[in-house]
Scaffold this motif. Structure first.
Motif, PDB file in Angstrom:
ATOM      1  N   HIS B 303      -1.642  -0.673  -0.298  1.00 14.76           N
ATOM      2  CA  HIS B 303      -1.547  -0.942  -1.642  1.00 14.76           C
ATOM      3  C   HIS B 303      -0.127  -0.744  -2.176  1.00 14.76           C
ATOM      4  CE1 HIS B 303      -2.602  -1.317  -5.757  1.00 14.76           C
ATOM      5  NE2 HIS B 303      -1.778  -0.336  -5.979  1.00 14.76           N
ATOM      6  N   ASN B 306       2.041  -3.538  -0.541  1.00 14.09           N
ATOM      7  CA  ASN B 306       1.919  -4.726  -1.101  1.00 14.09           C
ATOM      8  C   ASN B 306       2.797  -4.984  -2.440  1.00 14.09           C
ATOM      9  OD1 ASN B 306       0.508  -6.308   0.465  1.00 14.09           O
ATOM     10  ND2 ASN B 306      -1.481  -5.822  -0.353  1.00 14.09           N
ATOM     11  N   HIS B 307       2.837  -3.662  -3.113  1.00 17.98           N
ATOM     12  CA  HIS B 307       3.457  -3.896  -4.334  1.00 17.98           C
ATOM     13  C   HIS B 307       5.051  -3.338  -4.527  1.00 17.98           C
ATOM     14  CE1 HIS B 307      -0.082  -5.314  -6.434  1.00 17.98           C
ATOM     15  NE2 HIS B 307      -0.903  -4.441  -5.604  1.00 17.98           N
ATOM     16  N   GLY B 310       8.121  -4.947  -6.081  1.00 19.11           N
ATOM     17  CA  GLY B 310       7.610  -5.890  -6.982  1.00 19.11           C
ATOM     18  C   GLY B 310       7.835  -5.513  -8.485  1.00 19.11           C
ATOM     19  N   VAL B 311       7.651  -6.630  -9.286  1.00 17.70           N
ATOM     20  CA  VAL B 311       7.754  -6.251 -10.630  1.00 17.70           C
ATOM     21  C   VAL B 311       6.999  -5.055 -11.287  1.00 17.70           C
ATOM     22  CG1 VAL B 311       8.217  -7.464 -13.017  1.00 17.70           C
ATOM     23  CG2 VAL B 311       8.590  -8.721 -11.044  1.00 17.70           C
ATOM     24  N   ARG B 312       5.694  -5.172 -10.749  1.00 14.75           N
ATOM     25  CA  ARG B 312       4.857  -4.434 -11.210  1.00 14.75           C
ATOM     26  C   ARG B 312       4.658  -2.987 -10.540  1.00 14.75           C
ATOM     27  NH1 ARG B 312       0.319  -5.611 -14.488  1.00 14.75           N
ATOM     28  NH2 ARG B 312      -1.078  -4.837 -12.776  1.00 14.75           N
ATOM     29  N   GLU B 316       1.838  -0.072 -10.707  1.00 17.64           N
ATOM     30  CA  GLU B 316       0.753  -0.063  -9.739  1.00 17.64           C
ATOM     31  C   GLU B 316       0.866   1.082  -8.819  1.00 17.64           C
ATOM     32  OE1 GLU B 316      -1.473  -2.449  -8.586  1.00 17.64           O
ATOM     33  OE2 GLU B 316      -0.998  -4.196 -10.161  1.00 17.64           O
ATOM     34  N   HIS B 321      -2.608   4.981 -11.564  1.00 12.35           N
ATOM     35  CA  HIS B 321      -3.089   3.636 -11.339  1.00 12.35           C
ATOM     36  C   HIS B 321      -4.260   3.489 -10.539  1.00 12.35           C
ATOM     37  CE1 HIS B 321      -3.114  -0.699 -11.104  1.00 12.35           C
ATOM     38  NE2 HIS B 321      -2.935  -0.529  -9.918  1.00 12.35           N
ATOM     39  N   HIS B 325      -7.612   0.990 -10.513  1.00 15.76           N
ATOM     40  CA  HIS B 325      -7.729  -0.297  -9.876  1.00 15.76           C
ATOM     41  C   HIS B 325      -8.285   0.005  -8.571  1.00 15.76           C
ATOM     42  CE1 HIS B 325      -4.977  -3.546 -11.302  1.00 15.76           C
ATOM     43  NE2 HIS B 325      -5.977  -3.003 -12.154  1.00 15.76           N
ATOM     44  N   LEU B 326      -8.286   1.195  -8.005  1.00 11.93           N
ATOM     45  CA  LEU B 326      -9.094   1.440  -6.672  1.00 11.93           C
ATOM     46  C   LEU B 326     -10.476   2.125  -6.917  1.00 11.93           C
ATOM     47  CD1 LEU B 326      -6.128   2.344  -4.250  1.00 11.93           C
ATOM     48  CD2 LEU B 326      -7.418   0.180  -4.404  1.00 11.93           C
TER      49      LEU B 326
ATOM     50  N   ASP C  10      -6.582  -5.772  -6.267  1.00 13.15           N
ATOM     51  CA  ASP C  10      -6.655  -4.766  -4.987  1.00 13.15           C
ATOM     52  C   ASP C  10      -7.989  -4.688  -4.239  1.00 13.15           C
ATOM     53  OD1 ASP C  10      -4.364  -3.943  -6.178  1.00 13.15           O
ATOM     54  OD2 ASP C  10      -5.076  -2.613  -7.561  1.00 13.15           O
ATOM     55  N   ASP C  23      -6.853  -5.076   0.289  1.00 15.31           N
ATOM     56  CA  ASP C  23      -6.116  -4.982  -0.951  1.00 15.31           C
ATOM     57  C   ASP C  23      -5.555  -6.435  -1.095  1.00 15.31           C
ATOM     58  OD1 ASP C  23      -4.981  -3.072  -2.583  1.00 15.31           O
ATOM     59  OD2 ASP C  23      -3.001  -3.590  -1.875  1.00 15.31           O
ATOM     60  N   ALA C  59     -12.806  -0.836  -2.954  1.00 16.17           N
ATOM     61  CA  ALA C  59     -11.844  -0.581  -3.904  1.00 16.17           C
ATOM     62  C   ALA C  59     -11.663  -1.910  -4.699  1.00 16.17           C
ATOM     63  CB  ALA C  59     -10.761   0.023  -3.284  1.00 16.17           C
ATOM     64  N   GLY C  60     -11.087  -1.681  -5.796  1.00 17.50           N
ATOM     65  CA  GLY C  60     -10.781  -2.940  -6.365  1.00 17.50           C
ATOM     66  C   GLY C  60     -11.383  -3.619  -7.651  1.00 17.50           C
ATOM     67  N   PRO C 260       6.108 -12.889 -15.752  1.00 19.70           N
ATOM     68  CA  PRO C 260       6.868 -11.808 -15.249  1.00 19.70           C
ATOM     69  C   PRO C 260       6.066 -10.680 -15.028  1.00 19.70           C
ATOM     70  CG  PRO C 260       6.929 -12.525 -17.791  1.00 19.70           C
ATOM     71  CD  PRO C 260       6.374 -13.683 -16.952  1.00 19.70           C
ATOM     72  N   ALA C 261       4.932 -10.434 -15.633  1.00 21.95           N
ATOM     73  CA  ALA C 261       4.180  -9.439 -15.264  1.00 21.95           C
ATOM     74  C   ALA C 261       3.575  -9.336 -14.057  1.00 21.95           C
ATOM     75  CB  ALA C 261       3.034  -9.296 -16.464  1.00 21.95           C
ATOM     76  N   ALA C 262       3.391 -10.745 -13.497  1.00 20.38           N
ATOM     77  CA  ALA C 262       2.786 -10.596 -12.135  1.00 20.38           C
ATOM     78  C   ALA C 262       3.523 -10.191 -11.045  1.00 20.38           C
ATOM     79  CB  ALA C 262       2.339 -12.199 -11.973  1.00 20.38           C
ATOM     80  N   ASP C 263       3.158  -9.623 -10.075  1.00 22.12           N
ATOM     81  CA  ASP C 263       3.841  -9.342  -8.815  1.00 22.12           C
ATOM     82  C   ASP C 263       4.491 -10.350  -8.242  1.00 22.12           C
ATOM     83  OD1 ASP C 263       3.186  -6.880  -6.289  1.00 22.12           O
ATOM     84  OD2 ASP C 263       4.628  -8.280  -6.415  1.00 22.12           O
ATOM     85  N   ARG C 264       5.391 -10.522  -7.727  1.00 25.01           N
ATOM     86  CA  ARG C 264       5.920 -11.673  -7.068  1.00 25.01           C
ATOM     87  C   ARG C 264       5.225 -12.178  -5.703  1.00 25.01           C
ATOM     88  NH1 ARG C 264       7.524 -15.588  -9.584  1.00 25.01           N
ATOM     89  NH2 ARG C 264       8.631 -16.399  -7.703  1.00 25.01           N
ATOM     90  N   ARG C 265       5.087 -11.084  -5.083  1.00 23.31           N
ATOM     91  CA  ARG C 265       4.276 -11.120  -3.746  1.00 23.31           C
ATOM     92  C   ARG C 265       2.833 -11.554  -4.168  1.00 23.31           C
ATOM     93  NH1 ARG C 265       4.594  -7.762   0.836  1.00 23.31           N
ATOM     94  NH2 ARG C 265       6.565  -7.827   1.675  1.00 23.31           N
TER      95      ARG C 265
END
Lengths: 378, 370, 272
Positions: B303, B306-307, B310-312, B316, B321, B325-326, C10, C23, C59-60, C260-265
């Motif tokens: 996790h 992956n993040h 990143g912007v978030r 994350e 968090h 989320h998990l 996730d 994930d 999870a998720g 913009p809030a979203a993860d680029r990946r």
């Protein structure tokens, strides 16, 4: 004994009437609910439930000291239920497959039941009177009270089946889709399995633990051959189950000390045999007839093709006759050319222009073109 | 312990081991319930052969019974192959019909057949020592022991001689056929063995309890080992042990010996199911509890990976968090983060952000592609 | 940006401690046709089942139209793989399609005339109206698939999840299904389908999710359906690469609006 006398006995002999009513009812309930077991490939689950019921019968007697049917049936139901839970638990929690789990549960529970029964028998009290009838069943032991119990409990089971019809159908056909539309699959499964347990335990006294599962499977398997509709299948299985029940009870009550279970099961097996052989569409006889007619049609078509080829060599004339011997040679092994020609003649595709001389007709040319030339519609 | 007791136990052990050996292959081939079908239908063979020879000890009875067993297998397959009924239903249709005919014949001619229905279900192992084999006036021991001993030897020899074929046809029938073995031939030969064993055991333990002796010990062994030779040895051992314990249990309760032998195979299976070191339910529960944290640790790192960047990431990659989320409880999230920190896979900044260590990053990348 | 039809955050699913999905973040654009592709065992079916709540994730979080599955259930239709049921079951084509109405009926209620009419209309949409009374074992594979599709259409949902709808069907059925999918898109419905034939992805679908246990790429076909992504997913052995990886032009109807809030990946989003 004539049929009339038998009917008279059934209608006016109190004991036989009682017994027949009881076995008819349990046959109907087992037949109806058995359809779902068979369709869900759980035919042998019924066998496990029935065998697993035996220790419950013995324990119920040991604990209460009473031989009252409702108590024994309750004991059978609880222990049959535990048996199915074991099967489920073994399959879910280990690498043991369902077939082995069923085999273990049915034989071990049965062994335990026998231990309890022999233990009961060797006790000094004489009250154990006839728990062994639960092994192979003795319909003659059904009293009016027992029949009331069978009919009452069985009717309740059938009522639930009718009420939850669409849920049971969806569970049996496509449980995953069912779950996706919000059906609580596990709960519906538990309910349906419980109804199966009920259908089995009410039959144990008359049919016995050893063979009761056959009364669950056989009527359903027979009914399946006659129809493609679940509703009709269930009704028909109920009817066939009742038929086997009454037939078996009557035969065994005629004397000779034959236990009822095997008689009923043999009757149901005969019904299965008849259905497998003679059912109109799925039956084997129908299949053979269909196959033969296809083969004959193909044979006739082959001869038609030859006649057409011969005619084509003569500019597609329908006047010129060709000897049967030539056709036979063209067919290779030559069998059945006459029959094929007769068939073609009957359909107006070929005609005999002289003695043993055959020609294709206009209609025959038409059909041959349609069927055998590229771009034909068959 | 009297000499009779010894003989009964000896017979019980021989019966149990004879049943367990072919049972291994039944369980592996997912044909456990074929034993149920066979053990029921052999009764018809016995009864019919008796009508012909009118001697309950005649060897023809054994042959006829074994033949009926194989016939049952054939009938089930025939019925299944018509595609009018499924395989489970085919089994459930064939053997009750044959068994019913046998029971009706027995009760109809109860006077002339020296078989009563109790014996059909319970077997007569307790009486086995009273039927002696005498040759020229010399007592050679219980006849049943000789018969069952012969069957045991036959089973052992067959398995030893055709081990390769049996193994291949069990695990990969397609390959067996490609290599020139006939899986069908092996199948029917094997089913003949099962039928013969069932017939021999029938005298001692009756028709239904044979199933327990054939299926439960191999199933228990299957929870303890993966290797076929071990499986065979262990099944035999479990069967023998269940037989002896079952005998003494029956003695104590004054109940059916065969029934309590079957019960003991069930108890052994239950013990294996619960306590098998690797595949047991208890071991599974403990392993899952342990793996849950390890697995969660991996999940956490993937996790974070992956993040990362990143912007978030700031949002994350935080412990709180994870809870959201998990779907971890605060407690569990803390445990997992601690675990990963201890292993040097992750570091937590003062602000509560989680970052992978180089080791952690490599580990996470490796896990993601397996 | 409009709300995604399906939002997966996730998501990790494991069978017996073995991770099947790792994930995963996926957003499915509302009103678009999205293909899920990946090699065998990549977790495509598991993703669909997780969205449907048929497998419980380790999870998720999954949201459908912003709600949990349980609350959005009536808005979701499902087409399982054809091979998961026994086609010898004694029932008729119409009866199977009627099962699509069961979710809207309460306990113990039977489908009535209204439901029957809806089922017949759905059969007509897939060109199977002549088969309504036919027993299901008498259908060809393609016809079976169309019956399953009709059952989903009867559910009258906003989101359609399909597990390999094109698996082993004839050309005529394939055309019929594509037609139905386009029709659904015209009506603003969202379709997510597990898909095997890579060569038809650009033709049939707007968006694609490429996965192999984890997400490899997701987005409009023109951007995400590249040779590089497919090689990553299929481990270099890509069954079909022709027509793949065009330079990313503006796809008609897809307006890329980076969030913009979203993860680029990984995640993608867009408004239609």
């Amino acid at each position: 004994m004539t049929l009339g006398e038998l009917l008279q006995l059934l209608l006016f002999d109190y004991t036989l009437r009682t017994v027949a009513l009881g076995t008819a009812a349990l046959g109907a309930v087992a037949g109806a609910l058995g359809c779902f077991a068979v369709l869900r490939r759980q035919s042998l689950v019924g066998d496990a439930i029935a065998h697993a019921a035996l220790p419950g019968i013995g324990l119920a007697f040991l604990l209460t000291g009473m031989r009252a049917t409702p108590i024994l049936v309750l004991g059978a139901a609880i222990s049959g239920w535990i048996g199915t839970l074991f099967v489920l638990g073994i399959v879910r929690s280990s690498r043991i497959r369902e077939d082995a789990a069923l085999g273990i549960v049915l034989s071990v529970f049965f062994g335990l039941g026998l231990v309890i029964l022999t233990f009961v028998q060797r006790r000094p009290t004489a009250a154990q009177a006839g728990l062994e009838t639960f092994l192979f069943g003795q319909a003659a032991t059904l009293l009016a009270g027992d029949v009331v119990l069978i009919v009452g409990v069985g009717a309740a089971a059938l009522l639930l089946l009718a009420l939850f019809w669409k849920e049971f159908k969806l569970l049996s056909f496509d449980p995953e889709f069912g779950a996706s539309v919000g059906l609580p699959i596990t709960r519906v499964d538990i309910l349906l399995t419980s109804l199966l347990v009920v259908a089995i335990v009410i039959g144990l006294q008359a049919v016995g633990v050893v063979l009761m599962s056959a009364l669950v499977v056989a009527p359903a398997a027979a009914a399946r051959q006659w129809t493609d509709s679940l509703g009709i299948m269930v009704l028909l299985a109920a009817f066939l189950g009742a038929l086997a029940g009454v037939g078996g009870a009557v035969i065994s009550s005629l004397g000779g000390g034959i236990p009822t279970g095997p008689t009923i099961v043999l009757g149901a097996s005969v019904l299965v045999g008849i259905s497998l052989l003679f059912a109109p569409r799925r039956g084997m006889l129908a299949g053979l007839l269909r196959e033969r007619s296809t083969r004959r049609r193909l044979a006739a078509d082959a001869v038609l093709a030859d006649l057409y080829a011969l005619a084509a060599q003569h500019g597609e004339t329908t006047e010129y006759g060709h000897p049967v011997a030539v056709l036979r040679a063209m067919q290779g092994r030559g069998g059945g050319v006459e029959r094929a020609l007769a068939r073609l003649e009957a359909r107006g595709l070929a005609r005999e222009v002289g003695a043993g001389q055959w020609s294709v007709t206009e209609a025959g040319i038409e059909r041959a073109r349609n069927v055998f030339l590229p771009g034909g519609d068959e | 312990m009297t000499w009779i007791d010894v003989e009964i136990q000896l017979l019980a052990v021989v019966v149990a081991v004879s049943c367990a050996l072919p049972g291994v292959f039944l369980v592996l081939r997912r044909m456990a319930l074929m034993s149920d079908a066979i053990s029921h239908s052999i009764l018809l063979g016995i009864v019919l052969a008796f009508f012909v020879v009118e001697d309950i000890t005649h060897p023809l009875l054994v042959v006829a019974a074994a033949a009926t067993g194989v016939l049952t297998v054939g009938l089930v397959e025939l019925l299944h192959r018509t595609r009018k009924v499924k395989e489970d239903a085919a089994i459930a249709l064939v053997f009750p019909a044959l068994f019913s005919i046998a029971v009706i014949l027995i009760s109809r001619y109860a006077g002339s057949v020296h078989l009563d229905l109790d014996a059909v279900l319970l077997g007569e192992i307790a009486f086995a020592p009273f039927r002696r084999l005498e040759v020229g006036g010399m007592d050679l021991g219980p006849r049943g022991l000789w018969l069952m001993g012969a069957i045991l030897i036959l089973n052992v020899l067959t398995i030893l001689l055709f081990y390769k074929e049996l193994k291949l046809c069990t695990f990969d029938a397609g390959l067996a056929a490609a290599l020139g073995f006939s899986p069908v031939l092996v199948h029917y030969a094997f089913m003949t063995l099962v039928s013969g064993t069932a017939v021999g055991a029938f005298d001692s333990v009756g028709s239904i309890l044979v199933v327990a002796l054939m299926i439960a010990p191999p199933a228990a062994a299957y929870l303890l080992t993966d290797r076929l030779p071990h499986l065979l040895l262990l099944s035999g051992g479990i069967g023998a042990a269940s037989a002896v314990v079952g005998f003494w249990l029956a003695r104590g309760l004054d109940a059916s010996i065969a029934g309590s032998m079957a019960t003991m195979t069930g108890v052994t299976f239950l013990l294996a199911l619960l306590f098998a070191p690797d595949r047991g339910v208890v071991a599974g529960v403990r392993r899952r509890a342990r793996q849950r944290v390890e697995f969660a640790g991996e999940m956490l790192m993937i996790h974070v990976l992956n993040h990362e960047g990143g912007v978030r990431a700031r949002v994350e990659n935080r412990e709180d968090h994870l809870q959201e989320h998990l779907r971890w409880s605060p407690d569990f999230a803390r445990r997992v983060v601690r675990h990963a920190e201890r292993e040097g896979l992750i570091i937590r900044t003062q602000g509560g952000e989680l970052h992978l260590t180089p080791l952690g990053r490599e580990f996470a990348r490796h896990r993601m592609i397996h | 940006m409009t709300e995604p039809a399906i939002e997966v955050n996730d998501l990790t699913v494991a069978y017996h401690e073995r991770p099947v999905l790792w994930d995963m973040d996926v957003r499915v654009r509302a009103g678009a046709l999205t293909a899920i592709v990946g090699p065998n065992g990549a977790g495509k079916t598991t993703l669909i089942k997780a969205i449907l709540g048929l497998v419980s994730p380790a999870a998720g979080r999954i949201r459908i139209l912003g709600r949990k599955y349980r609350e959005a259930r009536r808005e979701v239709a499902y087409v399982p793989q054809r091979g998961t049921v026994d086609w010898d079951f004694p029932t008729s084509v119409l009866d199977v399609v009627l099962m699509g109405t069961y979710g809207g009926l309460g306990w113990m209620r039977r489908p009535g005339r209204k439901e029957r009419e809806r089922a017949e209309a759905a059969l007509e949409q897939v060109g199977m109206e002549a088969f309504a009374q036919r027993q299901i074992s008498q259908l060809s594979g393609g016809q079976q698939q169309r019956v399953f599709l009709a059952r989903a259409l009867v559910q009258d949902a906003s989101v359609y999840l399909m597990d390999e709808p094109f698996q082993g069907v004839d050309a005529r059925t394939e055309r019929a299904i594509v037609e139905v999918l386009r029709h659904l898109r015209e009506r603003g419905k969202t379709v997510v389908a597990v898909h095997h034939a890579l060569q038809t992805v650009p033709e049939y679908f707007d968006d694609v999710v490429i996965l192999n246990v984890r997400k490899i790429a997701a987005g409009p076909v023109a951007e995400a359906f590249t040779e590089q992504h497919l090689r990553t997913a299929y481990g270099g052995r890509v069954p079909f690469l022709q027509g793949v990886a065009p330079s990313p032009p503006a796809t008609p109807g897809v307006q890329e609006s980076p969030d913009p809030a979203a993860d680029r990946r990984g995640t993608f989003s867009g408004g239609a």
